[in-house]
Enzyme design. Structure first.
Site, PDB file in Angstrom:
ATOM      1  N   ASP A   1      -9.203  -1.982  -9.517  1.00  0.00           N
ATOM      2  CA  ASP A   1     -10.556  -1.875 -10.052  1.00  0.00           C
ATOM      3  C   ASP A   1     -10.609  -2.248 -11.523  1.00  0.00           C
ATOM      4  O   ASP A   1      -9.582  -2.461 -12.168  1.00  0.00           O
ATOM      5  CB  ASP A   1     -11.105  -0.454  -9.822  1.00  0.00           C
TER       6      ASP A   1
ATOM      7  N   ASP B   1     -12.751  14.085  -7.697  1.00  0.00           N
ATOM      8  CA  ASP B   1     -13.801  14.126  -6.668  1.00  0.00           C
ATOM      9  C   ASP B   1     -13.375  13.411  -5.392  1.00  0.00           C
ATOM     10  O   ASP B   1     -14.188  13.165  -4.510  1.00  0.00           O
ATOM     11  CB  ASP B   1     -15.116  13.537  -7.214  1.00  0.00           C
TER      12      ASP B   1
ATOM     13  N   HIS C   1     -12.117  10.306  -5.179  1.00  0.00           N
ATOM     14  CA  HIS C   1     -12.246   8.838  -5.118  1.00  0.00           C
ATOM     15  C   HIS C   1     -10.878   8.166  -5.159  1.00  0.00           C
ATOM     16  O   HIS C   1      -9.928   8.678  -5.746  1.00  0.00           O
ATOM     17  CB  HIS C   1     -13.171   8.298  -6.211  1.00  0.00           C
TER      18      HIS C   1
ATOM     19  N   GLU D   1     -16.451   5.991  -5.064  1.00  0.00           N
ATOM     20  CA  GLU D   1     -16.962   7.339  -5.257  1.00  0.00           C
ATOM     21  C   GLU D   1     -17.426   7.932  -3.923  1.00  0.00           C
ATOM     22  O   GLU D   1     -17.582   7.204  -2.937  1.00  0.00           O
ATOM     23  CB  GLU D   1     -18.129   7.304  -6.251  1.00  0.00           C
TER      24      GLU D   1
HETATM   25  C1  GLP Z   1      -9.555   6.295 -12.274  1.00  0.00           C
HETATM   26  C2  GLP Z   1      -9.029   5.108 -11.478  1.00  0.00           C
HETATM   27  C3  GLP Z   1      -8.387   5.545 -10.190  1.00  0.00           C
HETATM   28  C4  GLP Z   1      -7.440   6.696 -10.457  1.00  0.00           C
HETATM   29  C5  GLP Z   1      -8.192   7.869 -11.026  1.00  0.00           C
HETATM   30  C6  GLP Z   1      -7.322   9.071 -11.299  1.00  0.00           C
HETATM   31  O1  GLP Z   1     -10.818   6.675 -11.884  1.00  0.00           O
HETATM   32  N1  GLP Z   1     -10.035   4.148 -11.195  1.00  0.00           N
HETATM   33  O2  GLP Z   1      -7.713   4.445  -9.610  1.00  0.00           O
HETATM   34  O3  GLP Z   1      -6.800   7.066  -9.266  1.00  0.00           O
HETATM   35  O4  GLP Z   1      -8.759   7.448 -12.254  1.00  0.00           O
HETATM   36  O5  GLP Z   1      -6.822   8.992 -12.604  1.00  0.00           O
HETATM   37  P1  GLP Z   1      -5.514   9.745 -13.081  1.00  0.00           P
HETATM   38  O6  GLP Z   1      -4.394   9.111 -12.350  1.00  0.00           O
HETATM   39  O7  GLP Z   1      -5.436   9.453 -14.547  1.00  0.00           O
HETATM   40  O8  GLP Z   1      -5.706  11.161 -12.769  1.00  0.00           O
END
Ligand code: GLP
Length: 259
Positions: free
Chosen positions: A66, A135, A137, A142
């Site tokens: 993304d 959440d 995702h 989302e």
């Molecule tokens: C972002 C990314 C996701 C990731 C999520 C969790 O939203 N787009 O791909 O899994 O954060 O982040 P973290 O790994 O820092 O907890």
């Protein structure tokens, strides 16, 4: 069901995942990796570096999950910058073979289809690394995202923008839109490797792995995949009802099976 592996630390998770990725690249020098950003995959990328020393990575391809829409690609928190800094440079990958969805507003209406075409042209993703949001995702899909969705523009939830505000000076600097591989795109990858660490992820992980399969918890898509591996630390495993079973399964896993 997804295979759930409960490990003692992030470093242990990174080592386990990196062993598998290095094995894959040695076996198939043109491996296509699905790359995640966020803090979760960092121990994997760190552990991968020494394991790839002396391995030819010149043909490895990568596709990020993304990107933010409208954020300057040179901004240190654009996922293009993060992937370049955390993955491409340390692992010595060919930057031309690693793609990130194009979040430039100009032409954004075609960017999703272009990205899908590029993944297909590369022969699909062999191994997709995933983190999970609080959440539920995955990528930036989302709650409510269709299981059939492909790469497209999404609006970030308030919760995700708050979670990600730590990477910016102010929550108002966190973009409102993103372009993300869809759940349908992710499900096409041949192997999913979902990682989660810390108590803040325990609820999302329990719902993703053991809850009903529902678009309201996008991570539950892993239950639809024939080869999904979930690696969590003790804290992120805190709400798993079958934790004892997962530990026993891992302890007695036949060597020949691999990850
Ligand atoms: C972002 C990314 C996701 C990731 C999520 C969790 O939203 N787009 O791909 O899994 O954060 O982040 P973290 O790994 O820092 O907890």
């Amino acid at each position: 069901m997804a295979e759930v592996i409960i490990v003692g630390s992030r470093e242990d998770a990174g080592a386990l995942a990196a062993d598998e990725i290095a094995r894959l690249i040695r076996a198939r020098p043109d491996t296509v990796l699905g790359l995640a950003t966020g803090s979760t995959p960092l121990p994997v990328y760190r552990a991968l570096r020494p394991r790839l020393a002396g391995v030819d990575v010149s043909r490895v391809r990568g596709f990020a999950l993304d990107e933010y829409v409208g954020l300057d690609p040179e901004h240190p928190q654009s996922y293009r910058s993060v992937i370049a800094r955390e993955v491409v440079a340390p692992l010595g990958l060919d930057p031309a073979r690693v793609r990130v969805p194009n979040g430039a507003p100009d032409g954004i209406e075609h960017a999703g289809a272009d990205y899908e075409a590029a993944i297909e042209a590369a022969g699909g993703v062999d191994l997709q690394i995933l983190g999970i949001g609080t959440d539920g995702h995955i990528g930036f899909n989302e709650p409510g995202s269709s299981f059939a969705s492909l790469t497209r523009v999404k609006t970030l939830t308030r919760q995700t923008r708050e979670d990600n505000a730590r990477f910016f000076d102010d929550i108002d600097d966190v973009p409102r839109h993103c372009i993300t591989q869809g759940l349908g795109t992710i499900l096409r990858a041949r192997h999913l490797l979902l990682l989660a660490f810390g108590a803040g992820k325990a609820d999302a992980i329990a719902r993703a792995v053991e809850g009903p399969v529902t678009a309201m918890l996008p991570g539950s898509a892993v239950q639809l995949h024939p080869h999904a591996t979930v690696i969590v630390d003790e804290a992120a495993a805190g709400r798993l009802r079958l934790a004892g079973y997962y530990r026993e399964t891992w302890q007695h896993k036949p060597d020949w099976q691999g990850l």
